[in-house]
Write an enzyme that holds these catalytic residues in place. Structure first.
Site, mmCIF file in Angstrom:
data_model
loop_
_atom_site.group_PDB
_atom_site.id
_atom_site.type_symbol
_atom_site.label_atom_id
_atom_site.label_comp_id
_atom_site.label_asym_id
_atom_site.label_seq_id
_atom_site.Cartn_x
_atom_site.Cartn_y
_atom_site.Cartn_z
ATOM 1 N N GLY A 9 0.824 -1.201 0.000
ATOM 2 C CA GLY A 9 0.000 0.000 0.000
ATOM 3 C C GLY A 9 0.856 1.248 0.000
ATOM 4 C CG PHE A 10 -0.939 5.165 -0.108
ATOM 5 C CD1 PHE A 10 -0.625 5.537 -1.398
ATOM 6 C CD2 PHE A 10 -2.276 5.158 0.272
ATOM 7 C CE1 PHE A 10 -1.610 5.891 -2.308
ATOM 8 C CE2 PHE A 10 -3.278 5.510 -0.627
ATOM 9 C CZ PHE A 10 -2.940 5.878 -1.917
ATOM 10 C CB VAL A 11 3.068 2.629 4.743
ATOM 11 C CG1 VAL A 11 4.352 2.481 5.578
ATOM 12 C CG2 VAL A 11 2.158 3.665 5.381
ATOM 13 N NE ARG A 86 -0.544 6.180 15.691
ATOM 14 C CZ ARG A 86 -0.588 7.440 16.118
ATOM 15 N NH1 ARG A 86 -1.176 7.708 17.267
ATOM 16 N NH2 ARG A 86 -0.045 8.410 15.411
ATOM 17 C CG ASN A 93 -4.330 -3.733 11.371
ATOM 18 O OD1 ASN A 93 -4.976 -4.102 10.380
ATOM 19 N ND2 ASN A 93 -3.974 -2.478 11.553
ATOM 20 C CG ASP A 146 5.594 9.109 17.423
ATOM 21 O OD1 ASP A 146 4.751 9.403 16.555
ATOM 22 O OD2 ASP A 146 5.527 8.067 18.104
ATOM 23 N NE ARG A 149 3.728 12.237 12.123
ATOM 24 C CZ ARG A 149 2.934 11.185 12.125
ATOM 25 N NH1 ARG A 149 2.621 10.581 13.270
ATOM 26 N NH2 ARG A 149 2.431 10.710 10.988
ATOM 27 C CG HIS A 173 3.004 5.263 16.921
ATOM 28 N ND1 HIS A 173 3.500 6.525 16.755
ATOM 29 C CD2 HIS A 173 2.365 4.948 15.758
ATOM 30 C CE1 HIS A 173 3.188 6.957 15.545
ATOM 31 N NE2 HIS A 173 2.487 6.022 14.923
#
Length: 309
Positions: A9-11, A86, A93, A146, A149, A173
């Site tokens: 996928g995107f990640v 999350r 998941n 993190d 960011r 996280h």
């Protein structure tokens, strides 16, 4: 090096691109969606003449093609949607990661595993539990992202180059992460010399909500540019044996008063995976916040109903 990314996928795909363009190894991009990883791999490989990249990317729907990988990066799973935490992703998941763990144990018992899927600290615990790998070879990616960011938000506030800012974020996280403002510096100078406490607290709050901010803006899906850069930094430290000091979700055996649990702490990351956990001299308040974050993670791990071993 053979580096397998589970989830295109995107990640996963963006991570594949970053690792491949850095020539860190041959990348195998796996997904259950037929032909999708092959298409993305071919698209990237067609840029090789323009970029001068010598490594290769192989897209596959066969897990056995990832056999004997040196590193596995786990990005498979549902992404957050607006209004979701999350932790909301836990059950679905967990099923996905359990299946991946069984395949890794079957095909690549000497690999290093980096878990990215959310909730990352809980799923890292699950991955280690299922594979029975040595704990130094199973880790989660969260703290590097993190911290990046937090560093960017500080740099943006001060109007300076982001690379001049160093900072460390520990803990899980999620909303209980622990940005350590006392260790945040601008070219070695503490940020308290540049910013008032009130502003620093605002930046800490924004860091804790950094992922949710992006989810809200995107409307559908979650971040992938910054996460893929964070993963790449971890992979590079392992492949090149750089022994970088990076915050990762690591297995604690008494460090920071945390026992038998994965949580974000500073580690030395090298060719053997997590080579050492570094214990910073935290204040009572900082240590209390870190331990509270660990207790939150323990509560979610308990929801998996894993038998003790």
């Amino acid at each position: 090096m053979k580096i397998s990314i589970i989830g295109a996928g995107f990640v996963g795909a963006t991570t594949a691109q970053r690792i491949w363009e850095k020539n860190l190894g041959d990348v195998f991009l796996y997904d259950i969606v037929e032909d999708m990883p092959q298409g993305k791999a071919l698209d990237m490989m067609e840029s090789a003449p323009l970029l001068g990249v010598e490594s290769k990317i192989v897209g596959t729907n066969r897990f056995e093609d990832c056999q004997n990988s040196d590193i596995f990066i786990i990005t498979s799973g549902l992404a957050r949607q607006p209004g979701m935490s999350r932790d909301d992703l836990l059950n679905r998941n967990a099923e996905i990661v359990s299946g991946i763990a069984e395949n890794i144990q079957r095909f690549s018992q000497d690999s290093i595993i980096i878990v990215v899927s959310n909730p990352v600290d809980v799923l890292t615990y699950l991955m280690a539990y299922k594979t029975k790998f040595p704990k130094n070879r199973v880790m989660g990616m969260a703290g590097v992202l993190d911290s990046a960011r937090f560093r960017y938000f500080i740099a943006e506030e001060l109007g300076i180059a982001p690379q001049e800012v160093q900072a460390m974020v520990l803990g899980g996280h999620g909303d209980e992460m622990v940005p350590l403002s006392r260790f945040a510096t601008v070219s070695g100078v503490g940020i308290e010399h540049f910013l008032p406490r009130e502003k620093i607290d605002q930046l800490i709050k924004r860091t804790r909500e950094g992922g949710a901010e992006i989810v809200k803006l995107l409307k559908k899906g979650s971040a992938y540019y910054a996460p893929s850069a964070a993963i790449m930094e971890m992979v590079e430290s392992i492949v090149k044996d750089q022994k970088r000091l990076l915050p990762c979700s690591a297995w604690c055996e008494g460090q920071y008063g945390i026992h038998d649990q994965y949580v974000g702490v500073p580690v030395i990351l090298g060719k053997n995976g997590i080579e050492k956990i570094v214990e910073l001299p935290l204040t009572g308040k900082e240590l209390g916040e870190l331990q509270e974050s660990a207790r939150h993670l323990a509560a979610n791990i308990a929801k998996l109903n894993l038998s003790h071993r």
